[in-house]
Design a protein around this motif. Structure first.
Motif, PDB file in Angstrom:
ATOM      1  N   ARG A 183      -1.342 -51.251  -8.700  1.00 33.09           N
ATOM      2  CA  ARG A 183      -1.390 -49.891  -8.170  1.00 33.09           C
ATOM      3  C   ARG A 183      -0.463 -49.773  -6.957  1.00 33.09           C
ATOM      4  N   ILE A 184       0.713 -50.359  -7.097  1.00 29.45           N
ATOM      5  CA  ILE A 184       1.695 -50.337  -6.022  1.00 29.45           C
ATOM      6  C   ILE A 184       2.416 -48.989  -6.016  1.00 29.45           C
ATOM      7  N   ASP A 185       2.554 -48.408  -4.830  1.00 31.63           N
ATOM      8  CA  ASP A 185       3.369 -47.210  -4.645  1.00 31.63           C
ATOM      9  C   ASP A 185       4.602 -47.634  -3.863  1.00 31.63           C
ATOM     10  N   PRO A 186       5.723 -47.928  -4.545  1.00 28.73           N
ATOM     11  CA  PRO A 186       6.882 -48.474  -3.844  1.00 28.73           C
ATOM     12  C   PRO A 186       7.318 -47.599  -2.674  1.00 28.73           C
ATOM     13  N   GLY A 187       7.577 -48.256  -1.555  1.00 34.24           N
ATOM     14  CA  GLY A 187       7.980 -47.544  -0.361  1.00 34.24           C
ATOM     15  C   GLY A 187       6.820 -47.054   0.471  1.00 34.24           C
ATOM     16  N   VAL A 351      26.084 -34.921  -4.880  1.00 31.16           N
ATOM     17  CA  VAL A 351      24.638 -35.074  -5.044  1.00 31.16           C
ATOM     18  C   VAL A 351      24.140 -35.919  -3.882  1.00 31.16           C
ATOM     19  N   LEU A 352      23.224 -35.357  -3.120  1.00 33.04           N
ATOM     20  CA  LEU A 352      22.699 -36.002  -1.929  1.00 33.04           C
ATOM     21  C   LEU A 352      21.377 -36.678  -2.271  1.00 33.04           C
ATOM     22  N   GLY A 353      21.391 -38.026  -2.325  1.00 32.59           N
ATOM     23  CA  GLY A 353      20.213 -38.793  -2.709  1.00 32.59           C
ATOM     24  C   GLY A 353      20.170 -39.019  -4.203  1.00 32.59           C
ATOM     25  N   VAL A 354      20.203 -40.287  -4.614  1.00 30.23           N
ATOM     26  CA  VAL A 354      20.190 -40.576  -6.057  1.00 30.23           C
ATOM     27  C   VAL A 354      19.038 -41.487  -6.467  1.00 30.23           C
ATOM     28  N   THR A 355      18.253 -41.991  -5.520  1.00 36.86           N
ATOM     29  CA  THR A 355      17.084 -42.777  -5.908  1.00 36.86           C
ATOM     30  C   THR A 355      15.999 -41.823  -6.401  1.00 36.86           C
ATOM     31  N   TYR A 356      15.012 -42.371  -7.128  1.00 37.45           N
ATOM     32  CA  TYR A 356      14.044 -41.487  -7.771  1.00 37.45           C
ATOM     33  C   TYR A 356      13.052 -40.874  -6.791  1.00 37.45           C
ATOM     34  N   LYS A 357      12.908 -41.479  -5.590  1.00 39.57           N
ATOM     35  CA  LYS A 357      12.058 -40.919  -4.565  1.00 39.57           C
ATOM     36  C   LYS A 357      12.640 -41.291  -3.210  1.00 39.57           C
ATOM     37  N   ARG A 358      12.142 -40.626  -2.172  1.00 41.41           N
ATOM     38  CA  ARG A 358      12.706 -40.865  -0.856  1.00 41.41           C
ATOM     39  C   ARG A 358      12.419 -42.275  -0.339  1.00 41.41           C
ATOM     40  N   ASP A 359      13.375 -42.805   0.378  1.00 39.65           N
ATOM     41  CA  ASP A 359      13.229 -44.041   1.162  1.00 39.65           C
ATOM     42  C   ASP A 359      12.940 -45.284   0.330  1.00 39.65           C
ATOM     43  N   VAL A 360      13.390 -45.301  -0.920  1.00 36.19           N
ATOM     44  CA  VAL A 360      13.367 -46.513  -1.735  1.00 36.19           C
ATOM     45  C   VAL A 360      14.768 -46.736  -2.290  1.00 36.19           C
ATOM     46  N   ALA A 361      15.036 -47.933  -2.784  1.00 39.33           N
ATOM     47  CA  ALA A 361      16.365 -48.273  -3.297  1.00 39.33           C
ATOM     48  C   ALA A 361      16.367 -48.382  -4.816  1.00 39.33           C
ATOM     49  N   ASP A 362      15.556 -47.605  -5.481  1.00 37.21           N
ATOM     50  CA  ASP A 362      15.339 -47.721  -6.925  1.00 37.21           C
ATOM     51  C   ASP A 362      15.872 -46.478  -7.627  1.00 37.21           C
ATOM     52  N   TYR A 388      20.801 -45.968   0.320  1.00 37.05           N
ATOM     53  CA  TYR A 388      20.262 -47.161  -0.325  1.00 37.05           C
ATOM     54  C   TYR A 388      21.086 -47.631  -1.522  1.00 37.05           C
ATOM     55  N   VAL A 389      22.095 -46.858  -1.939  1.00 39.70           N
ATOM     56  CA  VAL A 389      22.804 -47.164  -3.186  1.00 39.70           C
ATOM     57  C   VAL A 389      24.313 -47.126  -2.938  1.00 39.70           C
ATOM     58  N   PRO A 390      24.966 -48.287  -2.819  1.00 42.88           N
ATOM     59  CA  PRO A 390      26.408 -48.291  -2.546  1.00 42.88           C
ATOM     60  C   PRO A 390      27.278 -47.998  -3.764  1.00 42.88           C
ATOM     61  N   VAL A 391      26.807 -48.380  -4.964  1.00 43.79           N
ATOM     62  CA  VAL A 391      27.571 -48.179  -6.198  1.00 43.79           C
ATOM     63  C   VAL A 391      26.609 -47.690  -7.269  1.00 43.79           C
ATOM     64  N   LEU A 392      27.104 -46.794  -8.127  1.00 44.43           N
ATOM     65  CA  LEU A 392      26.218 -46.174  -9.122  1.00 44.43           C
ATOM     66  C   LEU A 392      26.961 -45.988 -10.433  1.00 44.43           C
ATOM     67  N   ASP A 393      26.340 -46.427 -11.542  1.00 48.86           N
ATOM     68  CA  ASP A 393      26.860 -46.156 -12.883  1.00 48.86           C
ATOM     69  C   ASP A 393      26.136 -44.940 -13.444  1.00 48.86           C
ATOM     70  N   VAL A 394      26.911 -43.953 -13.882  1.00 54.27           N
ATOM     71  CA  VAL A 394      26.347 -42.681 -14.341  1.00 54.27           C
ATOM     72  C   VAL A 394      26.754 -42.430 -15.783  1.00 54.27           C
ATOM     73  N   PRO A 395      25.802 -42.358 -16.725  1.00 53.33           N
ATOM     74  CA  PRO A 395      26.139 -41.988 -18.104  1.00 53.33           C
ATOM     75  C   PRO A 395      26.564 -40.522 -18.164  1.00 53.33           C
ATOM     76  N   VAL A 396      27.655 -40.255 -18.840  1.00 51.37           N
ATOM     77  CA  VAL A 396      28.203 -38.901 -18.917  1.00 51.37           C
ATOM     78  C   VAL A 396      28.165 -38.434 -20.357  1.00 51.37           C
ATOM     79  N   GLN A 397      27.592 -37.263 -20.573  1.00 50.69           N
ATOM     80  CA  GLN A 397      27.543 -36.700 -21.918  1.00 50.69           C
ATOM     81  C   GLN A 397      28.910 -36.165 -22.287  1.00 50.69           C
ATOM     82  N   ALA A 398      29.454 -36.648 -23.392  1.00 51.29           N
ATOM     83  CA  ALA A 398      30.747 -36.170 -23.858  1.00 51.29           C
ATOM     84  C   ALA A 398      30.608 -34.758 -24.413  1.00 51.29           C
ATOM     85  N   PRO A 399      31.546 -33.861 -24.115  1.00 51.42           N
ATOM     86  CA  PRO A 399      31.464 -32.489 -24.645  1.00 51.42           C
ATOM     87  C   PRO A 399      31.380 -32.476 -26.164  1.00 51.42           C
ATOM     88  N   GLY A 400      30.504 -31.632 -26.667  1.00 51.28           N
ATOM     89  CA  GLY A 400      30.373 -31.488 -28.106  1.00 51.28           C
ATOM     90  C   GLY A 400      29.505 -32.522 -28.772  1.00 51.28           C
TER      91      GLY A 400
END
Length: 474
Positions: A183-187, A351-362, A388-400
């Motif tokens: 029952r861990i709540d990260p962060g 986009v400002l903030g890319v982690t799933y919740k505030r103040d975590v690195a996930d 918290y995230v220096p580098v990010l891989d982002v899947p991009v939907q190809a048009p069509g």
């Protein structure tokens, strides 16, 4: 150095009943050696708590870099502080290894491995299966095996128990099996008032003797144990906890869509409703649902019920609503840009903030990834900032195409002030407490606030006077 291994299985199998029951006394007096499989957000805090209570703890993780960091006294997660970990390493109470053979010395082993989803929201149990298979050669009489990973009702009985019994060990007599969901709540779990010790712990055993041993282990670190009648009850309770939150977030996200159409501030509506002192539990909307638990775990229940030809309508509908929120955010961006004579294609969007919740690195399941991918797919020049995230891989939907997870692009964290000043639009996706919102509003031109983070930032004296960003709420 690992301590000497326990006597062989055959030798221990000849032990008398009174000798076998000494496991309980070793757990009670904290002289037992405890193993933890998986040293992530759940396993490492558990191991540190047990070592702090006096147990000798052996942690196993296949990530060699993580093991090296832990053994050097450097914690890979925010909920465990370096100084606490270093003190346990110095005392010899905690060690990490990549070798399952070290668990031959353990009296108790707790499994804390991921339970992700395969495509189509199908449970991926390979981490649990691999952990038990790797542990199997080192199982011995007088051992407690506990699963903490969130999973569908029946997993402990269907996956763990048969593998243990295949070693010729009798559950409830020779070895003891339990389930005690994390029952861990990260962060948050490291913060005052919400710790491994203070959060009530559900515990269950395959037999009454198994339950007794599970209780003996966790009583040393948890203020309140909540024993339940069966393994399946505990497994189901954990899924209900997470499904409750998923469904309620979906409801309030749909309320946000309603309020957007009606021209009403959804946050004011929720705050007003929350003044009722009974019968209402406030939840708040956002850009989507992220993390390792809430968007994932309920589908373990959905899948299990599908095997019984039973639908899970609330959960599946909730998932649809939550997954649609990133597209709603992108629509808000497009509308706001069009009002200023711009289009998404060619616009610079931060986009400002890319982690799933505030103040975590996930970033697991983070809606920010979908927002960036959708914007990039529509031709925007995308960038991000997150402390918290220096580098990010982002899947991009190809048009069509209908594949929302196309080829990824790699983004590097932008300079905050430069990104704010140079962007046509800023999407506030994660409200990290380190951000100075006054600076953000003074520097940016247009902000889509998906978290109501700017509610306390004063409006400019003259609307759209250029001194502060125009703010569009979710």
């Amino acid at each position: 150095m690992h301590p000497a291994a326990r006597p062989s299985t055959h030798a221990r199998a000849d032990a008398s009943t009174s000798e076998r029951t000494t496991l309980a006394s070793r757990l009670h007096d904290r002289t037992a050696t405890v193993g933890i499989i998986g040293l992530g957000f759940a396993g490492l805090p558990l191991g540190v708590a047990l070592a702090g209570a006096g147990f000798r703890v052996i942690g196993v993780d296949l990530d060699a870099s993580k093991v090296d960091a832990i053994n050097a006294g450097r914690s890979p997660i925010a909920d465990v502080q370096d100084d606490a970990l270093a003190a346990l390493r110095t005392s010899g109470k905690f060690e990490a290894t990549t070798e399952y053979a070290a668990l031959a010395a353990a009296d108790s082993v707790t499994i804390c491995v991921p339970t992700p989803l395969l495509p189509g929201h199908v449970p991926d149990l390979t981490y649990i299966e691999s952990a038990v298979d790797a542990l199997a050669p080192y199982l011995h009489p007088e051992m407690l095996v506990v699963l903490e990973s969130t999973t569908y009702p029946g997993t402990t009985e269907e996956i763990i128990q048969p593998r243990v019994e295949a070693r010729g060990l009798r559950v409830g007599v020779d070895v003891f099996i339990g389930f005690a969901p994390e029952r861990i709540d990260p962060g948050a779990t490291s913060s005052p008032g919400l710790t491994v010790h203070s959060v009530p712990k559900l515990v269950a055993g395959a037999t009454p003797a198994c339950l007794m041993h599970v209780q003996a282990l966790y009583a040393s670190i948890v203020d309140r144990l909540v024993p339940v009648s069966s393994l399946r009850t505990a497994e189901m309770a954990k899924l209900v906890e997470n499904s409750f939150r998923m469904v309620n977030i979906a409801f309030v996200n749909e309320v946000a869509l309603m309020c957007d159409r009606l021209g009403i501030d959804v946050w004011e509506v929720i705050d007003a409703a929350a003044t009722k002192p009974y019968g209402f539990l406030p939840h708040y909307p956002g850009p989507g649902l992220g993390g390792h638990c809430i968007p994932v775990d309920p589908y373990y229940l959905v899948w299990k019920l599908k095997t019984l030809n039973m639908p899970s309508r609330f959960i599946e509908l909730a998932g649809e609503i939550n997954r649609a929120m990133p597209a709603h955010v992108v629509s808000k961006v497009a509308t706001a840009l069009e009002a200023r004579g711009l289009t998404v294609r060619g616009s610079r969007i931060l986009v400002l903030g890319v982690t799933y919740k505030r103040d975590v690195a996930d970033v697991r399941e983070s809606p920010s990834l979908d927002i960036l991918g959708l914007l990039a797919g529509r031709g925007a020049v995308v960038a991000y900032h997150d402390p918290y995230v220096p580098v990010l891989d982002v899947p991009v939907q190809a048009p069509g195409t209908i594949d929302i997870h196309g080829a990824p692009i790699t983004l590097h964290r932008s300079d905050l002030l430069e990104g704010l000043a140079s962007s046509d639009c800023v999407v506030l996706a994660t409200d990290h407490t380190s951000y100075d919102w006054d600076v953000v509003v003074r520097t940016a031109r247009l902000i889509i606030d998906t978290r109501n983070a700017l509610r306390h930032v004063g409006a400019p004296a003259v609307p759209n006077d250029g001194t502060r960003a125009a703010i569009v709420k979710l």
